[in-house]
Enzyme design. Sequence first.
Site, PDB file in Angstrom:
ATOM      1  N   ASN A   1       0.829  -1.216   0.000  1.00 30.85           N
ATOM      2  CA  ASN A   1       0.000   0.000   0.000  1.00 30.85           C
ATOM      3  C   ASN A   1       0.863   1.266   0.000  1.00 30.85           C
ATOM      4  O   ASN A   1       1.667   1.497   0.899  1.00 30.85           O
ATOM      5  CB  ASN A   1      -0.910  -0.029   1.243  1.00 30.85           C
ATOM      6  CG  ASN A   1      -2.036   0.987   1.150  1.00 30.85           C
ATOM      7  OD1 ASN A   1      -1.991   1.922   0.357  1.00 30.85           O
ATOM      8  ND2 ASN A   1      -3.051   0.802   1.978  1.00 30.85           N
TER       9      ASN A   1
ATOM     10  N   HIS B   1     -13.006  -6.158  12.068  1.00 28.21           N
ATOM     11  CA  HIS B   1     -12.793  -4.880  12.756  1.00 28.21           C
ATOM     12  C   HIS B   1     -14.126  -4.248  13.138  1.00 28.21           C
ATOM     13  O   HIS B   1     -15.057  -4.222  12.334  1.00 28.21           O
ATOM     14  CB  HIS B   1     -12.056  -3.896  11.845  1.00 28.21           C
ATOM     15  CG  HIS B   1     -10.686  -4.362  11.442  1.00 28.21           C
ATOM     16  ND1 HIS B   1      -9.875  -3.631  10.612  1.00 28.21           N
ATOM     17  CD2 HIS B   1      -9.982  -5.473  11.765  1.00 28.21           C
ATOM     18  CE1 HIS B   1      -8.733  -4.272  10.432  1.00 28.21           C
ATOM     19  NE2 HIS B   1      -8.777  -5.396  11.113  1.00 28.21           N
TER      20      HIS B   1
ATOM     21  N   ARG C   1     -11.952  -7.096  16.663  1.00 34.04           N
ATOM     22  CA  ARG C   1     -11.019  -6.019  17.002  1.00 34.04           C
ATOM     23  C   ARG C   1     -11.804  -4.733  17.225  1.00 34.04           C
ATOM     24  O   ARG C   1     -12.672  -4.401  16.409  1.00 34.04           O
ATOM     25  CB  ARG C   1     -10.019  -5.824  15.856  1.00 34.04           C
ATOM     26  CG  ARG C   1      -8.905  -4.853  16.185  1.00 34.04           C
ATOM     27  CD  ARG C   1      -8.029  -4.564  14.969  1.00 34.04           C
ATOM     28  NE  ARG C   1      -8.501  -3.389  14.256  1.00 34.04           N
ATOM     29  CZ  ARG C   1      -7.763  -2.695  13.371  1.00 34.04           C
ATOM     30  NH1 ARG C   1      -6.530  -3.093  13.082  1.00 34.04           N
ATOM     31  NH2 ARG C   1      -8.258  -1.641  12.770  1.00 34.04           N
TER      32      ARG C   1
ATOM     33  N   TYR D   1      -5.707   6.254  13.924  1.00 30.55           N
ATOM     34  CA  TYR D   1      -5.670   4.977  13.216  1.00 30.55           C
ATOM     35  C   TYR D   1      -6.826   4.075  13.669  1.00 30.55           C
ATOM     36  O   TYR D   1      -7.049   3.899  14.858  1.00 30.55           O
ATOM     37  CB  TYR D   1      -4.340   4.231  13.425  1.00 30.55           C
ATOM     38  CG  TYR D   1      -4.493   2.826  12.915  1.00 30.55           C
ATOM     39  CD1 TYR D   1      -4.406   2.564  11.556  1.00 30.55           C
ATOM     40  CD2 TYR D   1      -4.860   1.788  13.765  1.00 30.55           C
ATOM     41  CE1 TYR D   1      -4.663   1.303  11.056  1.00 30.55           C
ATOM     42  CE2 TYR D   1      -5.113   0.518  13.277  1.00 30.55           C
ATOM     43  CZ  TYR D   1      -5.012   0.292  11.922  1.00 30.55           C
ATOM     44  OH  TYR D   1      -5.278  -0.958  11.423  1.00 30.55           O
TER      45      TYR D   1
ATOM     46  N   GLU E   1      -2.298  -5.726  19.993  1.00 32.39           N
ATOM     47  CA  GLU E   1      -1.500  -5.826  18.768  1.00 32.39           C
ATOM     48  C   GLU E   1      -0.525  -4.667  18.601  1.00 32.39           C
ATOM     49  O   GLU E   1      -0.885  -3.510  18.825  1.00 32.39           O
ATOM     50  CB  GLU E   1      -2.493  -5.856  17.588  1.00 32.39           C
ATOM     51  CG  GLU E   1      -1.870  -5.790  16.232  1.00 32.39           C
ATOM     52  CD  GLU E   1      -2.948  -5.897  15.145  1.00 32.39           C
ATOM     53  OE1 GLU E   1      -4.010  -6.501  15.393  1.00 32.39           O
ATOM     54  OE2 GLU E   1      -2.718  -5.369  14.047  1.00 32.39           O
TER      55      GLU E   1
ATOM     56  N   HIS F   1      -1.341 -11.085   9.361  1.00 29.76           N
ATOM     57  CA  HIS F   1      -1.979  -9.833   8.951  1.00 29.76           C
ATOM     58  C   HIS F   1      -2.942 -10.104   7.782  1.00 29.76           C
ATOM     59  O   HIS F   1      -2.550 -10.749   6.813  1.00 29.76           O
ATOM     60  CB  HIS F   1      -0.863  -8.878   8.503  1.00 29.76           C
ATOM     61  CG  HIS F   1      -1.264  -7.463   8.325  1.00 29.76           C
ATOM     62  ND1 HIS F   1      -0.680  -6.658   7.373  1.00 29.76           N
ATOM     63  CD2 HIS F   1      -2.158  -6.681   8.970  1.00 29.76           C
ATOM     64  CE1 HIS F   1      -1.205  -5.441   7.451  1.00 29.76           C
ATOM     65  NE2 HIS F   1      -2.096  -5.426   8.405  1.00 29.76           N
TER      66      HIS F   1
ATOM     67  N   ASP G   1      -5.921  -4.075   2.280  1.00 26.24           N
ATOM     68  CA  ASP G   1      -4.944  -3.555   1.317  1.00 26.24           C
ATOM     69  C   ASP G   1      -3.881  -4.578   0.932  1.00 26.24           C
ATOM     70  O   ASP G   1      -2.842  -4.224   0.399  1.00 26.24           O
ATOM     71  CB  ASP G   1      -4.328  -2.241   1.819  1.00 26.24           C
ATOM     72  CG  ASP G   1      -3.621  -2.373   3.143  1.00 26.24           C
ATOM     73  OD1 ASP G   1      -3.696  -3.449   3.760  1.00 26.24           O
ATOM     74  OD2 ASP G   1      -2.998  -1.385   3.568  1.00 26.24           O
TER      75      ASP G   1
END
Length: 454
Positions: free
Chosen positions: A85, A170, A195, A207, A288, A364, A368
């Site tokens: 990304n 998420h 999350r 973020y 994390e 992960h 993206d």
Amino acid sequence: MLRKEQPANRREFLKLAGTAVLAQSILAGGTAWSGTTPPASTVGLPPLKITEVRVIVTCPGRNYVLVKILTTEPGLYGVGDATLNGRELAVAADLEKHLAPLLIGRDPEAIEDTWQYLYRGPYWRGGPIQMTALAGIDEALWDIKGKRAGMPVYQLLGGRTRVGALAYTHASGNDFTEVEDAVRHAVERGFKVVRAQVAIPGLQGTYGASSSKKPSEPAAGAPPADLPSTELFEPGPYLRTIPKLFAHLRSALGEEVELLHDAHERLGPVEAARFARDLEPYHLFFLEDLLRPEYKESFRLVRQHSTTPLAMGELFNTLWDCVDLIKEQLIDFIRCDLGHIGGITNARKVAALAEAFQVKTAWHGPGDIGPPTHAANVHVDISIPNFGVQEMVFFPEITREVIPGAPEFKDGYMMVRETPGLGTDVNEELAKKYPYQRAYLPTARRRDGSVQDW
Ligand code: EZ4
Ligand code: CO
């Protein structure tokens, strides 16, 4: 066995002559076996060579870089994902200008040899650009191997260890109630792990949950936002807000749902230790990326102060980035990005290292990185003993049309397709309709104007 009648000098000559033929083949750019007898395992199958490497850059919703490797067998090709990304074109140029010429004529079956050749061969090694390019090639080669064997890749990795890969999604929002609603929604969809991120009062954009409702991995490539945005971050408000978020979520939702949080490599050592300790009562599945990847030794301090499970690694690029954290048992989950650490070949080594020290995997899996990396994640997840959890996304329809075959979500678990190879593909004609659009990840600054890790 030596035969008496054969003079020693003749034996030496034959030995040398044999070596010379081998050396010639290797110096001509082949491997120890190319051009001679094929390995016994592939006897009966025609010999295979790489004929073409296509690099496809496309923006179906956001930018993706795909590598398509074609072979001498008509119709036999593999597809890998080499998306980084914000630096897509650097990886594409590395693949096109530097790596593709090295692959033409090589045996696509020799995955480990090709990996070693491309990792150690150029002398310069590691780094996100090179390791993303290598991942794209590695995934494409595993895809070819699976198709040639007539098996999904997980079968080649040792076969199933579990039915599916436990997945997390998420949940975010502008305040605690919005996050609570998002978690409830995820649980209704079947998620057992979620999350949770929340906007921080007084900080414009943070973020994982910015006030503008952007996705958590921006840089979608939508003009006119083709330069990086700037977000604000201050550790004080962040460290005060997040424990309150989890206090709220636990009192509203109980203990059953597994919750986790991404600190996104922004904290200093004492901040990180205090944060992990403050979150302890809420029993996170893991916390994390507490620390910047340059400061791994600070995990020792965090460990001394808390029993909150820790996960780290999406910015790592090599096996050796993982070694110390794993062997000292400073983390509980290693969460490398298969697409940025050289693909399946390297991830399996990370997983095996982690197994020896009771560390689990949590690769992960954001939006993206492309569907072939998501598929590679799950093929590894369901074939190793020490899988932990898998981050996932639901790709928009437009992405699924251009790059089909991403793993499917069922009742909280990710499933790969039972088709030979990785199960993913790229529609090259359709990809052309969505040309690359320059896009960057956001940047962050402190209130005093200084640079801050995003
Ligand atoms: O910020 O993939 O856990 N997921 C993440 C992601 C990363 C993006 C960076 O490109 O941290 O949202
Ligand atoms: Co993260």
